[in-house]
Write a protein that holds these residues in place. Sequence first.
Motif, PDB file in Angstrom:
ATOM      1  N   ASP A 119       0.832  -1.199   0.000  1.00 28.00           N
ATOM      2  CA  ASP A 119       0.000   0.000   0.000  1.00 28.00           C
ATOM      3  C   ASP A 119       0.868   1.250   0.000  1.00 28.00           C
ATOM      4  OD1 ASP A 119      -2.731  -1.151   0.220  1.00 28.00           O
ATOM      5  OD2 ASP A 119      -1.873  -2.025   2.035  1.00 28.00           O
ATOM      6  N   ALA A 120       2.039   1.165   0.667  1.00 27.23           N
ATOM      7  CA  ALA A 120       2.938   2.315   0.729  1.00 27.23           C
ATOM      8  C   ALA A 120       4.349   1.855   1.046  1.00 27.23           C
ATOM      9  CB  ALA A 120       2.462   3.314   1.781  1.00 27.23           C
ATOM     10  N   LEU A 121       5.317   2.598   0.541  1.00 29.86           N
ATOM     11  CA  LEU A 121       6.733   2.355   0.810  1.00 29.86           C
ATOM     12  C   LEU A 121       7.279   3.574   1.533  1.00 29.86           C
ATOM     13  CD1 LEU A 121       7.720   1.132  -2.777  1.00 29.86           C
ATOM     14  CD2 LEU A 121       7.031  -0.288  -0.826  1.00 29.86           C
ATOM     15  N   CYS A 122       8.044   3.341   2.584  1.00 28.69           N
ATOM     16  CA  CYS A 122       8.591   4.462   3.347  1.00 28.69           C
ATOM     17  C   CYS A 122       9.843   4.987   2.654  1.00 28.69           C
ATOM     18  CB  CYS A 122       8.922   4.015   4.768  1.00 28.69           C
ATOM     19  SG  CYS A 122       9.383   5.385   5.830  1.00 28.69           S
ATOM     20  N   PHE A 123       9.927   6.290   2.551  1.00 33.17           N
ATOM     21  CA  PHE A 123      11.087   6.933   1.947  1.00 33.17           C
ATOM     22  C   PHE A 123      12.015   7.390   3.068  1.00 33.17           C
ATOM     23  CE2 PHE A 123      13.405  10.448  -0.087  1.00 33.17           C
ATOM     24  CZ  PHE A 123      13.836   9.814  -1.232  1.00 33.17           C
ATOM     25  N   GLY A 124      13.106   6.688   3.254  1.00 31.83           N
ATOM     26  CA  GLY A 124      14.064   7.044   4.298  1.00 31.83           C
ATOM     27  C   GLY A 124      13.659   6.500   5.655  1.00 31.83           C
ATOM     28  N   GLU A 125      14.083   7.183   6.708  1.00 29.90           N
ATOM     29  CA  GLU A 125      13.816   6.737   8.079  1.00 29.90           C
ATOM     30  C   GLU A 125      12.317   6.607   8.321  1.00 29.90           C
ATOM     31  OE1 GLU A 125      15.708   9.294  10.910  1.00 29.90           O
ATOM     32  OE2 GLU A 125      17.705   8.754  10.229  1.00 29.90           O
ATOM     33  N   GLY A 126      11.944   5.583   9.074  1.00 29.51           N
ATOM     34  CA  GLY A 126      10.526   5.307   9.240  1.00 29.51           C
ATOM     35  C   GLY A 126       9.890   5.737  10.538  1.00 29.51           C
ATOM     36  N   GLU A 127      10.671   6.108  11.543  1.00 33.58           N
ATOM     37  CA  GLU A 127      10.082   6.364  12.859  1.00 33.58           C
ATOM     38  C   GLU A 127       9.023   7.473  12.829  1.00 33.58           C
ATOM     39  OE1 GLU A 127      13.948   4.284  13.576  1.00 33.58           O
ATOM     40  OE2 GLU A 127      13.302   5.921  12.280  1.00 33.58           O
ATOM     41  N   LEU A 128       9.375   8.647  12.363  1.00 33.82           N
ATOM     42  CA  LEU A 128       8.414   9.757  12.354  1.00 33.82           C
ATOM     43  C   LEU A 128       7.285   9.506  11.351  1.00 33.82           C
ATOM     44  CD1 LEU A 128      10.885  12.766  12.674  1.00 33.82           C
ATOM     45  CD2 LEU A 128       9.496  11.709  14.477  1.00 33.82           C
ATOM     46  N   ALA A 129       7.626   8.935  10.228  1.00 40.84           N
ATOM     47  CA  ALA A 129       6.605   8.612   9.227  1.00 40.84           C
ATOM     48  C   ALA A 129       5.594   7.621   9.797  1.00 40.84           C
ATOM     49  CB  ALA A 129       7.262   8.041   7.972  1.00 40.84           C
ATOM     50  N   TYR A 161       9.681  13.089  -3.060  1.00 40.20           N
ATOM     51  CA  TYR A 161       9.750  12.480  -1.730  1.00 40.20           C
ATOM     52  C   TYR A 161      10.855  13.132  -0.908  1.00 40.20           C
ATOM     53  CZ  TYR A 161       6.812   9.283  -4.226  1.00 40.20           C
ATOM     54  OH  TYR A 161       5.800   8.765  -4.994  1.00 40.20           O
ATOM     55  N   GLN A 162      10.616  13.172   0.410  1.00 40.41           N
ATOM     56  CA  GLN A 162      11.558  13.826   1.311  1.00 40.41           C
ATOM     57  C   GLN A 162      11.788  12.977   2.547  1.00 40.41           C
ATOM     58  OE1 GLN A 162       9.711  17.580   2.201  1.00 40.41           O
ATOM     59  NE2 GLN A 162      10.235  18.456   0.227  1.00 40.41           N
ATOM     60  N   HIS A 163      13.034  12.988   3.003  1.00 45.74           N
ATOM     61  CA  HIS A 163      13.374  12.349   4.265  1.00 45.74           C
ATOM     62  C   HIS A 163      12.913  13.232   5.407  1.00 45.74           C
ATOM     63  CE1 HIS A 163      16.006   9.254   2.567  1.00 45.74           C
ATOM     64  NE2 HIS A 163      16.403  10.179   1.700  1.00 45.74           N
ATOM     65  N   LYS A 164      12.470  12.612   6.470  1.00 52.08           N
ATOM     66  CA  LYS A 164      12.143  13.349   7.689  1.00 52.08           C
ATOM     67  C   LYS A 164      12.961  12.709   8.810  1.00 52.08           C
ATOM     68  CE  LYS A 164       8.298  15.348  10.202  1.00 52.08           C
ATOM     69  NZ  LYS A 164       6.831  15.398  10.304  1.00 52.08           N
ATOM     70  N   PHE A 165      14.016  13.394   9.205  1.00 55.65           N
ATOM     71  CA  PHE A 165      14.951  12.841  10.166  1.00 55.65           C
ATOM     72  C   PHE A 165      14.566  13.198  11.596  1.00 55.65           C
ATOM     73  CE2 PHE A 165      17.528  13.468   6.283  1.00 55.65           C
ATOM     74  CZ  PHE A 165      17.904  12.146   6.071  1.00 55.65           C
ATOM     75  N   ILE A 166      14.926  12.352  12.514  1.00 58.12           N
ATOM     76  CA  ILE A 166      14.763  12.633  13.938  1.00 58.12           C
ATOM     77  C   ILE A 166      15.912  13.546  14.338  1.00 58.12           C
ATOM     78  CG2 ILE A 166      14.775  11.621  16.253  1.00 58.12           C
ATOM     79  CD1 ILE A 166      13.688   9.037  14.950  1.00 58.12           C
ATOM     80  N   ASP A 167      15.583  14.721  14.856  1.00 59.09           N
ATOM     81  CA  ASP A 167      16.616  15.686  15.244  1.00 59.09           C
ATOM     82  C   ASP A 167      17.334  15.275  16.527  1.00 59.09           C
ATOM     83  OD1 ASP A 167      16.138  17.377  13.046  1.00 59.09           O
ATOM     84  OD2 ASP A 167      14.488  18.348  14.099  1.00 59.09           O
ATOM     85  N   GLU A 168      16.592  14.790  17.490  1.00 59.53           N
ATOM     86  CA  GLU A 168      17.164  14.390  18.779  1.00 59.53           C
ATOM     87  C   GLU A 168      17.229  12.868  18.845  1.00 59.53           C
ATOM     88  OE1 GLU A 168      18.448  16.223  21.229  1.00 59.53           O
ATOM     89  OE2 GLU A 168      18.096  18.041  20.060  1.00 59.53           O
ATOM     90  N   LEU A 169      18.397  12.303  18.633  1.00 58.23           N
ATOM     91  CA  LEU A 169      18.531  10.846  18.618  1.00 58.23           C
ATOM     92  C   LEU A 169      18.197  10.218  19.965  1.00 58.23           C
ATOM     93  CD1 LEU A 169      21.687  10.357  16.389  1.00 58.23           C
ATOM     94  CD2 LEU A 169      19.278  10.253  15.752  1.00 58.23           C
ATOM     95  N   ASP A 170      18.258  10.997  21.047  1.00 57.91           N
ATOM     96  CA  ASP A 170      17.885  10.473  22.360  1.00 57.91           C
ATOM     97  C   ASP A 170      16.393  10.166  22.450  1.00 57.91           C
ATOM     98  OD1 ASP A 170      20.475  10.552  23.276  1.00 57.91           O
ATOM     99  OD2 ASP A 170      20.263  12.515  24.238  1.00 57.91           O
ATOM    100  N   GLU A 171      15.609  10.620  21.491  1.00 55.39           N
ATOM    101  CA  GLU A 171      14.180  10.298  21.456  1.00 55.39           C
ATOM    102  C   GLU A 171      13.934   8.840  21.059  1.00 55.39           C
ATOM    103  OE1 GLU A 171      11.739  12.890  19.097  1.00 55.39           O
ATOM    104  OE2 GLU A 171      12.864  14.655  19.721  1.00 55.39           O
ATOM    105  N   ILE A 172      14.925   8.224  20.449  1.00 56.36           N
ATOM    106  CA  ILE A 172      14.773   6.841  20.013  1.00 56.36           C
ATOM    107  C   ILE A 172      14.943   5.930  21.220  1.00 56.36           C
ATOM    108  CG2 ILE A 172      15.656   5.023  18.501  1.00 56.36           C
ATOM    109  CD1 ILE A 172      16.718   7.257  16.671  1.00 56.36           C
ATOM    110  N   PRO A 173      13.948   5.097  21.510  1.00 56.17           N
ATOM    111  CA  PRO A 173      14.076   4.196  22.659  1.00 56.17           C
ATOM    112  C   PRO A 173      15.135   3.125  22.404  1.00 56.17           C
ATOM    113  CG  PRO A 173      11.925   3.958  21.585  1.00 56.17           C
ATOM    114  CD  PRO A 173      12.679   4.998  20.834  1.00 56.17           C
ATOM    115  N   TYR A 174      15.536   2.457  23.480  1.00 58.75           N
ATOM    116  CA  TYR A 174      16.492   1.360  23.351  1.00 58.75           C
ATOM    117  C   TYR A 174      15.915   0.271  22.465  1.00 58.75           C
ATOM    118  CZ  TYR A 174      19.117   3.483  27.143  1.00 58.75           C
ATOM    119  OH  TYR A 174      19.829   4.352  27.909  1.00 58.75           O
ATOM    120  N   LEU A 175      16.774  -0.453  21.791  1.00 57.58           N
ATOM    121  CA  LEU A 175      16.356  -1.534  20.898  1.00 57.58           C
ATOM    122  C   LEU A 175      15.437  -2.510  21.624  1.00 57.58           C
ATOM    123  CD1 LEU A 175      19.787  -2.289  19.219  1.00 57.58           C
ATOM    124  CD2 LEU A 175      17.901  -1.005  18.248  1.00 57.58           C
TER     125      LEU A 175
END
Length: 193
Positions: A119-129, A161-175
Amino acid sequence: MLVTDVPLGVLTISAWLKEKCAAEVRVIDFNTEIHHSWHDAHAESFHEWFCSVLAAVKESGFVPDLIGFSSLFITGYENLIDLAGVAKEMFPGAFRICGGNLPTTMYQELFEDAPEAFDALCFGEGELALTELMAAEDRKAYCDQSSQWITLHNLKAGTVYQHKFIDELDEIPYLDYSCIALQDYHRNPTIKA
Protein backbone atom coordinates in the motif's frame (compact mmCIF):
# COMPACT_ATOMS: atom_id res chain seq x y z
CA MET A 1 23.61 -22.72 8.23
CA LEU A 2 22.68 -19.14 7.48
CA VAL A 3 24.63 -16.63 9.55
CA THR A 4 22.65 -13.43 10.01
CA ASP A 5 22.85 -10.20 11.94
CA VAL A 6 20.33 -8.90 14.42
CA PRO A 7 17.87 -6.71 12.48
CA LEU A 8 18.69 -3.47 14.29
CA GLY A 9 16.38 -1.31 12.18
CA VAL A 10 13.44 -3.59 12.91
CA LEU A 11 14.26 -3.58 16.63
CA THR A 12 14.37 0.22 16.58
CA ILE A 13 11.02 0.45 14.77
CA SER A 14 9.47 -2.06 17.19
CA ALA A 15 10.66 -0.08 20.22
CA TRP A 16 9.43 3.17 18.64
CA LEU A 17 5.97 1.78 17.82
CA LYS A 18 5.53 0.33 21.30
CA GLU A 19 6.62 3.51 23.08
CA LYS A 20 5.27 6.26 20.84
CA CYS A 21 2.15 4.59 19.43
CA ALA A 22 1.25 1.97 22.08
CA ALA A 23 1.19 -0.63 19.30
CA GLU A 24 1.32 -4.38 19.68
CA VAL A 25 4.24 -5.59 17.58
CA ARG A 26 5.18 -9.05 16.38
CA VAL A 27 8.36 -9.73 14.40
CA ILE A 28 9.17 -12.60 12.08
CA ASP A 29 12.75 -12.59 10.88
CA PHE A 30 12.72 -15.05 8.00
CA ASN A 31 16.53 -15.12 8.10
CA THR A 32 16.34 -17.03 11.39
CA GLU A 33 12.90 -18.59 10.96
CA ILE A 34 14.38 -20.63 8.14
CA HIS A 35 16.29 -22.73 10.70
CA HIS A 36 13.09 -23.53 12.59
CA SER A 37 10.40 -24.21 10.04
CA TRP A 38 11.71 -24.58 6.49
CA HIS A 39 12.26 -28.21 5.57
CA ASP A 40 12.17 -28.35 1.78
CA ALA A 41 15.67 -27.83 0.42
CA HIS A 42 14.44 -28.80 -3.05
CA ALA A 43 11.67 -26.20 -3.28
CA GLU A 44 11.98 -23.80 -6.19
CA SER A 45 10.65 -20.91 -4.10
CA PHE A 46 9.75 -20.01 -0.54
CA HIS A 47 6.08 -19.42 -1.41
CA GLU A 48 4.63 -22.45 0.39
CA TRP A 49 6.85 -21.80 3.39
CA PHE A 50 5.72 -18.16 3.56
CA CYS A 51 2.12 -19.43 3.47
CA SER A 52 2.69 -21.88 6.33
CA VAL A 53 4.49 -19.34 8.54
CA LEU A 54 1.81 -16.69 8.09
CA ALA A 55 -0.96 -19.29 8.49
CA ALA A 56 0.54 -20.14 11.89
CA VAL A 57 0.39 -16.45 12.83
CA LYS A 58 -3.25 -16.31 11.81
CA GLU A 59 -4.06 -19.52 13.68
CA SER A 60 -2.48 -18.02 16.82
CA GLY A 61 -5.26 -15.43 16.78
CA PHE A 62 -3.06 -12.47 15.89
CA VAL A 63 -4.60 -10.52 13.02
CA PRO A 64 -2.54 -7.41 12.22
CA ASP A 65 -4.09 -4.24 10.90
CA LEU A 66 -0.70 -3.12 9.58
CA ILE A 67 2.07 -5.34 8.23
CA GLY A 68 5.53 -3.88 7.79
CA PHE A 69 8.29 -5.39 5.72
CA SER A 70 11.95 -4.47 5.87
CA SER A 71 14.27 -5.13 2.98
CA LEU A 72 17.82 -3.91 2.64
CA PHE A 73 19.25 -5.67 -0.39
CA ILE A 74 18.19 -6.54 -3.93
CA THR A 75 19.00 -10.22 -3.35
CA GLY A 76 15.66 -10.53 -1.54
CA TYR A 77 13.64 -8.64 -4.16
CA GLU A 78 11.57 -11.53 -5.57
CA ASN A 79 11.02 -13.04 -2.13
CA LEU A 80 9.87 -9.67 -0.78
CA ILE A 81 7.23 -9.39 -3.50
CA ASP A 82 6.13 -12.98 -2.97
CA LEU A 83 5.90 -12.55 0.81
CA ALA A 84 3.85 -9.36 0.42
CA GLY A 85 1.46 -11.23 -1.87
CA VAL A 86 1.06 -14.03 0.66
CA ALA A 87 0.44 -11.48 3.42
CA LYS A 88 -2.22 -9.80 1.28
CA GLU A 89 -3.99 -13.13 0.77
CA MET A 90 -3.69 -14.16 4.42
CA PHE A 91 -4.57 -10.78 5.96
CA PRO A 92 -6.58 -8.90 3.32
CA GLY A 93 -7.61 -6.13 5.72
CA ALA A 94 -4.05 -5.24 6.73
CA PHE A 95 -2.32 -2.15 5.38
CA ARG A 96 1.02 -3.31 3.92
CA ILE A 97 4.08 -1.09 4.11
CA CYS A 98 7.75 -1.61 3.40
CA GLY A 99 10.87 0.20 4.47
CA GLY A 100 14.60 -0.14 4.18
CA ASN A 101 17.16 0.56 1.51
CA LEU A 102 15.48 -1.50 -1.21
CA PRO A 103 12.09 0.30 -1.26
CA THR A 104 13.71 3.70 -0.75
CA THR A 105 15.89 3.26 -3.84
CA MET A 106 13.80 0.90 -5.99
CA TYR A 107 10.27 2.16 -5.43
CA GLN A 108 9.59 2.61 -9.14
CA GLU A 109 10.61 -0.96 -9.89
CA LEU A 110 8.54 -2.34 -7.01
CA PHE A 111 5.40 -0.57 -8.20
CA GLU A 112 6.07 -1.57 -11.83
CA ASP A 113 6.69 -5.24 -11.00
CA ALA A 114 4.08 -5.63 -8.25
CA PRO A 115 1.69 -2.66 -8.11
CA GLU A 116 -0.63 -4.36 -5.59
CA ALA A 117 2.02 -5.83 -3.27
CA PHE A 118 2.32 -2.79 -0.98
CA ASP A 119 0.00 0.00 0.00
CA ALA A 120 2.94 2.32 0.73
CA LEU A 121 6.73 2.36 0.81
CA CYS A 122 8.59 4.46 3.35
CA PHE A 123 11.09 6.93 1.95
CA GLY A 124 14.06 7.04 4.30
CA GLU A 125 13.82 6.74 8.08
CA GLY A 126 10.53 5.31 9.24
CA GLU A 127 10.08 6.36 12.86
CA LEU A 128 8.41 9.76 12.35
CA ALA A 129 6.61 8.61 9.23
CA LEU A 130 5.17 5.66 11.17
CA THR A 131 4.02 7.89 14.01
CA GLU A 132 1.98 9.96 11.57
CA LEU A 133 0.72 6.87 9.76
CA MET A 134 -0.44 5.25 12.99
CA ALA A 135 -2.33 8.44 13.94
CA ALA A 136 -4.04 8.77 10.55
CA GLU A 137 -7.74 7.97 10.40
CA ASP A 138 -7.40 6.94 6.76
CA ARG A 139 -3.97 5.40 6.19
CA LYS A 140 -4.26 5.25 2.42
CA ALA A 141 -5.36 8.88 2.10
CA TYR A 142 -2.59 9.99 4.46
CA CYS A 143 0.10 8.11 2.51
CA ASP A 144 -1.19 9.36 -0.83
CA GLN A 145 -0.70 12.96 0.40
CA SER A 146 2.59 12.43 2.26
CA SER A 147 6.06 13.08 0.87
CA GLN A 148 7.44 10.44 3.25
CA TRP A 149 5.34 7.60 1.85
CA ILE A 150 5.52 6.40 -1.72
CA THR A 151 2.26 5.12 -3.11
CA LEU A 152 1.20 4.20 -6.61
CA HIS A 153 -1.07 7.26 -6.55
CA ASN A 154 1.52 9.85 -5.56
CA LEU A 155 4.20 8.23 -7.73
CA LYS A 156 1.98 8.78 -10.76
CA ALA A 157 1.30 12.34 -9.56
CA GLY A 158 5.04 13.11 -9.55
CA THR A 159 5.45 13.65 -5.80
CA VAL A 160 8.93 14.68 -4.71
CA TYR A 161 9.75 12.48 -1.73
CA GLN A 162 11.56 13.83 1.31
CA HIS A 163 13.37 12.35 4.26
CA LYS A 164 12.14 13.35 7.69
CA PHE A 165 14.95 12.84 10.17
CA ILE A 166 14.76 12.63 13.94
CA ASP A 167 16.62 15.69 15.24
CA GLU A 168 17.16 14.39 18.78
CA LEU A 169 18.53 10.85 18.62
CA ASP A 170 17.89 10.47 22.36
CA GLU A 171 14.18 10.30 21.46
CA ILE A 172 14.77 6.84 20.01
CA PRO A 173 14.08 4.20 22.66
CA TYR A 174 16.49 1.36 23.35
CA LEU A 175 16.36 -1.53 20.90
CA ASP A 176 13.46 -3.92 21.49
CA TYR A 177 15.24 -7.24 21.89
CA SER A 178 12.04 -8.76 23.30
CA CYS A 179 10.59 -9.16 19.80
CA ILE A 180 13.25 -11.67 18.68
CA ALA A 181 14.91 -14.77 20.11
CA LEU A 182 18.46 -13.51 20.52
CA GLN A 183 19.89 -17.04 20.64
CA ASP A 184 18.81 -17.45 16.99
CA TYR A 185 21.61 -15.03 16.05
CA HIS A 186 24.37 -16.87 17.87
CA ARG A 187 25.49 -18.56 14.65
CA ASN A 188 27.18 -15.23 14.00
CA PRO A 189 30.32 -15.28 16.18
CA THR A 190 30.33 -11.50 16.51
CA ILE A 191 26.77 -11.46 17.87
CA LYS A 192 27.43 -14.39 20.21
CA ALA A 193 30.44 -12.60 21.71
